[in-house]
Design a protein around this motif. Structure first.
Motif, PDB file in Angstrom:
ATOM      1  N   LEU A 102       5.245  -8.181   4.721  1.00  0.00           N
ATOM      2  CA  LEU A 102       5.329  -6.840   5.315  1.00  0.00           C
ATOM      3  C   LEU A 102       5.812  -5.786   4.326  1.00  0.00           C
ATOM      4  O   LEU A 102       5.580  -4.585   4.529  1.00  0.00           O
ATOM      5  CB  LEU A 102       6.262  -6.871   6.532  1.00  0.00           C
ATOM      6  CG  LEU A 102       5.751  -7.624   7.760  1.00  0.00           C
ATOM      7  CD1 LEU A 102       6.822  -7.700   8.835  1.00  0.00           C
ATOM      8  CD2 LEU A 102       4.483  -6.980   8.311  1.00  0.00           C
ATOM      9  N   SER A 103       6.474  -6.216   3.266  1.00  0.00           N
ATOM     10  CA  SER A 103       6.967  -5.252   2.277  1.00  0.00           C
ATOM     11  C   SER A 103       5.971  -4.998   1.153  1.00  0.00           C
ATOM     12  O   SER A 103       6.262  -4.205   0.252  1.00  0.00           O
ATOM     13  CB  SER A 103       8.282  -5.773   1.668  1.00  0.00           C
ATOM     14  OG  SER A 103       8.073  -6.992   0.987  1.00  0.00           O
TER      15      SER A 103
ATOM     16  N   VAL B   8       0.147  -3.556   2.979  1.00  0.00           N
ATOM     17  CA  VAL B   8       0.587  -3.280   4.345  1.00  0.00           C
ATOM     18  C   VAL B   8       0.997  -1.819   4.474  1.00  0.00           C
ATOM     19  O   VAL B   8       0.651  -1.144   5.453  1.00  0.00           O
ATOM     20  CB  VAL B   8       1.756  -4.208   4.728  1.00  0.00           C
ATOM     21  CG1 VAL B   8       2.266  -3.870   6.135  1.00  0.00           C
ATOM     22  CG2 VAL B   8       1.328  -5.664   4.666  1.00  0.00           C
ATOM     23  N   ILE B   9       1.723  -1.337   3.472  1.00  0.00           N
ATOM     24  CA  ILE B   9       2.142   0.081   3.486  1.00  0.00           C
ATOM     25  C   ILE B   9       0.931   0.992   3.470  1.00  0.00           C
ATOM     26  O   ILE B   9       0.860   1.990   4.196  1.00  0.00           O
ATOM     27  CB  ILE B   9       3.062   0.354   2.279  1.00  0.00           C
ATOM     28  CG1 ILE B   9       4.319  -0.524   2.365  1.00  0.00           C
ATOM     29  CG2 ILE B   9       3.439   1.833   2.222  1.00  0.00           C
ATOM     30  CD1 ILE B   9       5.198  -0.436   1.136  1.00  0.00           C
ATOM     31  N   THR B  10      -0.079   0.657   2.657  1.00  0.00           N
ATOM     32  CA  THR B  10      -1.295   1.469   2.572  1.00  0.00           C
ATOM     33  C   THR B  10      -2.059   1.454   3.888  1.00  0.00           C
ATOM     34  O   THR B  10      -2.557   2.493   4.348  1.00  0.00           O
ATOM     35  CB  THR B  10      -2.198   0.950   1.442  1.00  0.00           C
ATOM     36  OG1 THR B  10      -1.471   0.949   0.209  1.00  0.00           O
ATOM     37  CG2 THR B  10      -3.445   1.804   1.303  1.00  0.00           C
TER      38      THR B  10
ATOM     39  N   LYS C  37      -2.975   4.594   6.453  1.00  0.00           N
ATOM     40  CA  LYS C  37      -4.332   4.949   6.871  1.00  0.00           C
ATOM     41  C   LYS C  37      -4.494   4.924   8.386  1.00  0.00           C
ATOM     42  O   LYS C  37      -5.586   5.212   8.895  1.00  0.00           O
ATOM     43  CB  LYS C  37      -5.335   3.987   6.239  1.00  0.00           C
ATOM     44  CG  LYS C  37      -5.474   4.184   4.727  1.00  0.00           C
ATOM     45  CD  LYS C  37      -6.548   3.254   4.153  1.00  0.00           C
ATOM     46  CE  LYS C  37      -6.754   3.518   2.673  1.00  0.00           C
ATOM     47  NZ  LYS C  37      -7.810   2.637   2.087  1.00  0.00           N
ATOM     48  N   GLY C  38      -3.444   4.554   9.114  1.00  0.00           N
ATOM     49  CA  GLY C  38      -3.484   4.603  10.567  1.00  0.00           C
ATOM     50  C   GLY C  38      -3.975   3.343  11.248  1.00  0.00           C
ATOM     51  O   GLY C  38      -4.360   3.387  12.421  1.00  0.00           O
ATOM     52  N   VAL C  39      -3.965   2.195  10.545  1.00  0.00           N
ATOM     53  CA  VAL C  39      -4.378   0.946  11.175  1.00  0.00           C
ATOM     54  C   VAL C  39      -3.357   0.576  12.249  1.00  0.00           C
ATOM     55  O   VAL C  39      -2.146   0.683  12.036  1.00  0.00           O
ATOM     56  CB  VAL C  39      -4.477  -0.182  10.125  1.00  0.00           C
ATOM     57  CG1 VAL C  39      -4.873  -1.504  10.794  1.00  0.00           C
ATOM     58  CG2 VAL C  39      -5.490   0.182   9.045  1.00  0.00           C
ATOM     59  N   ALA C  40      -3.861   0.172  13.413  1.00  0.00           N
ATOM     60  CA  ALA C  40      -2.981  -0.193  14.533  1.00  0.00           C
ATOM     61  C   ALA C  40      -2.038  -1.325  14.109  1.00  0.00           C
ATOM     62  O   ALA C  40      -2.436  -2.252  13.400  1.00  0.00           O
ATOM     63  CB  ALA C  40      -3.804  -0.613  15.741  1.00  0.00           C
TER      64      ALA C  40
ATOM     65  N   LEU D 298      -3.047  -4.797  12.296  1.00  0.00           N
ATOM     66  CA  LEU D 298      -2.562  -4.951  10.921  1.00  0.00           C
ATOM     67  C   LEU D 298      -1.723  -6.219  10.779  1.00  0.00           C
ATOM     68  O   LEU D 298      -1.876  -6.980   9.822  1.00  0.00           O
ATOM     69  CB  LEU D 298      -1.739  -3.724  10.532  1.00  0.00           C
ATOM     70  CG  LEU D 298      -0.908  -3.829   9.248  1.00  0.00           C
ATOM     71  CD1 LEU D 298      -1.816  -3.982   8.044  1.00  0.00           C
ATOM     72  CD2 LEU D 298      -0.012  -2.611   9.100  1.00  0.00           C
ATOM     73  N   LEU D 299      -0.860  -6.461  11.747  1.00  0.00           N
ATOM     74  CA  LEU D 299       0.070  -7.584  11.656  1.00  0.00           C
ATOM     75  C   LEU D 299      -0.648  -8.920  11.655  1.00  0.00           C
ATOM     76  O   LEU D 299      -0.394  -9.778  10.788  1.00  0.00           O
ATOM     77  CB  LEU D 299       1.064  -7.515  12.825  1.00  0.00           C
ATOM     78  CG  LEU D 299       2.098  -8.648  12.899  1.00  0.00           C
ATOM     79  CD1 LEU D 299       3.050  -8.582  11.720  1.00  0.00           C
ATOM     80  CD2 LEU D 299       2.871  -8.553  14.210  1.00  0.00           C
TER      81      LEU D 299
END
Length: 330
Positions: free
Chosen positions: A221-222, A226-228, A232-235, A239-240
């Protein structure tokens, strides 16, 4: 992928042959043999056995052969399914294992299922709620589960159930069903008795997997991807589970190879405490009495479980991690 599977199968066969040699050496390492222990026990009881009878027993059990002859005879019988005769029980090893293996396999598979079904979701939840109340709670419970010996937890549960509920949780059947033929009532009685040993045996594994899942998922997650994706607005849910969980679950999937034999071998003391009709107490008694055929067959069974679990881990890793497929192609 087919080439990768074939390669793993070849590795498994070679490992199996090497494993048989190692197992045979291990069960031959203790000084003496079953006959030595048997004669010493008779002498302690005051019985006298002459040399001619000892030689006859050696020939009967094949103890007068060379180590190489013993190995060839033992391994050949194992491949044919004729695993010799137990000295201690004076019964065929195959018969003894057929009586206990079904319960061992059932208990192991359900415990494995329980471990992963409970541990993985909790690990994901505490990783996504870092430093929250649930994170601290499951951390404490996890460390307690890792630190508490399984046999002690079994004794505590037995005491609590008998003292406050008047129920005995020992064994897999009630007294009225222990020797009864199979029926719906006996199946239900088995189901009622199964969950206590499953919780006891699976506690340490569940706690360990929770810690591993939490740590690996926090690491994913770090990372920058994941930050990108968040930027970009991925749910969050998509994303998870599409990226970080798939990467973080790799170490969990790879532990299937040693979880199966760990459950089987780790339940030995628990099985003795709870009077479970599994292979654990049988292996313990075979090692104490130096029952070569019985001990060797059970240890080989644990080794085969490890090979099967490792092979399944390799196949699951191909499904979970596309990078392994890419490496196989290159």
């Amino acid at each position: 992928m087919i080439g990768y599977i074939a390669q793993r199968l070849i590795y498994a066969v070679v490992t199996f042959l090497f494993l048989s040699v190692v197992v045979f050496i291990i069960i031959q390492l203790p000084p003496g043999d079953f006959l030595t222990s048997y004669v010493a026990r008779l002498e302690q009881e005051g019985d006298i056995i002459d040399e001619a009878e000892i030689e006859a027993l050696k020939q009967e059990y094949g103890l007068d052969a060379t180590p190489v002859e013993k190995y060839i005879r033992w391994f050949g019988r194992f491949l044919r399914g004729e695993m010799g005769r137990s000295f201690e029980w004076n019964q065929p090893v195959g018969k003894l294992l057929r009586e206990r293996l079904p319960y061992t396999i059932l208990l192991s598979l359900i415990t494995l299922f329980f471990t992963y079904v409970v541990a993985v979701p909790i690990g994901i939840y505490v990783a996504t709620h870092q430093y929250g109340f649930s994170d601290y709670l499951f951390s404490v419970l996890g460390f307690a589960g890792l630190a508490t010996p399984n046999f002690m937890l079994a004794l505590i549960l037995m005491f609590l159930f008998f003292k406050y509920l008047g129920v005995s949780v020992g064994g897999l059947f009630s007294s009225e069903y222990a020797l009864a033929p199979w029926s719906l009532g006996k199946v239900w009685d088995l189901f009622i008795h199964l969950w206590v040993p499953i919780i006891v045996i699976g506690t340490a594994g569940t706690a360990g997997i929770i810690r591993v899942m939490r740590g690996t998922l926090l690491d994913e997650l770090s990372k920058q991807y994941v930050i990108t994706a968040r930027a970009k607005g991925v749910a969050e849910g998509k994303l998870l589970f599409r990226y970080p969980v798939r990467m973080a679950i790799n170490p969990i999937v790879s532990t299937v190879g040693w979880q199966l034999p760990r459950i089987v071998s780790g339940e030995t003391i628990v099985a003795i405490v709870l009077s479970l009709p599994t292979t654990g107490p049988l292996l313990f008694m075979a090692l104490i009495s130096q029952d070569m055929f019985l001990a060797g067959s059970i240890v080989m069974f644990l080794g085969v479980l490890t090979l099967i679990g490792t092979f399944l881990s390799d196949i699951l890793l191909i499904v979970v991690d596309p990078r392994i497929r890419f490496e196989g192609k290159t």
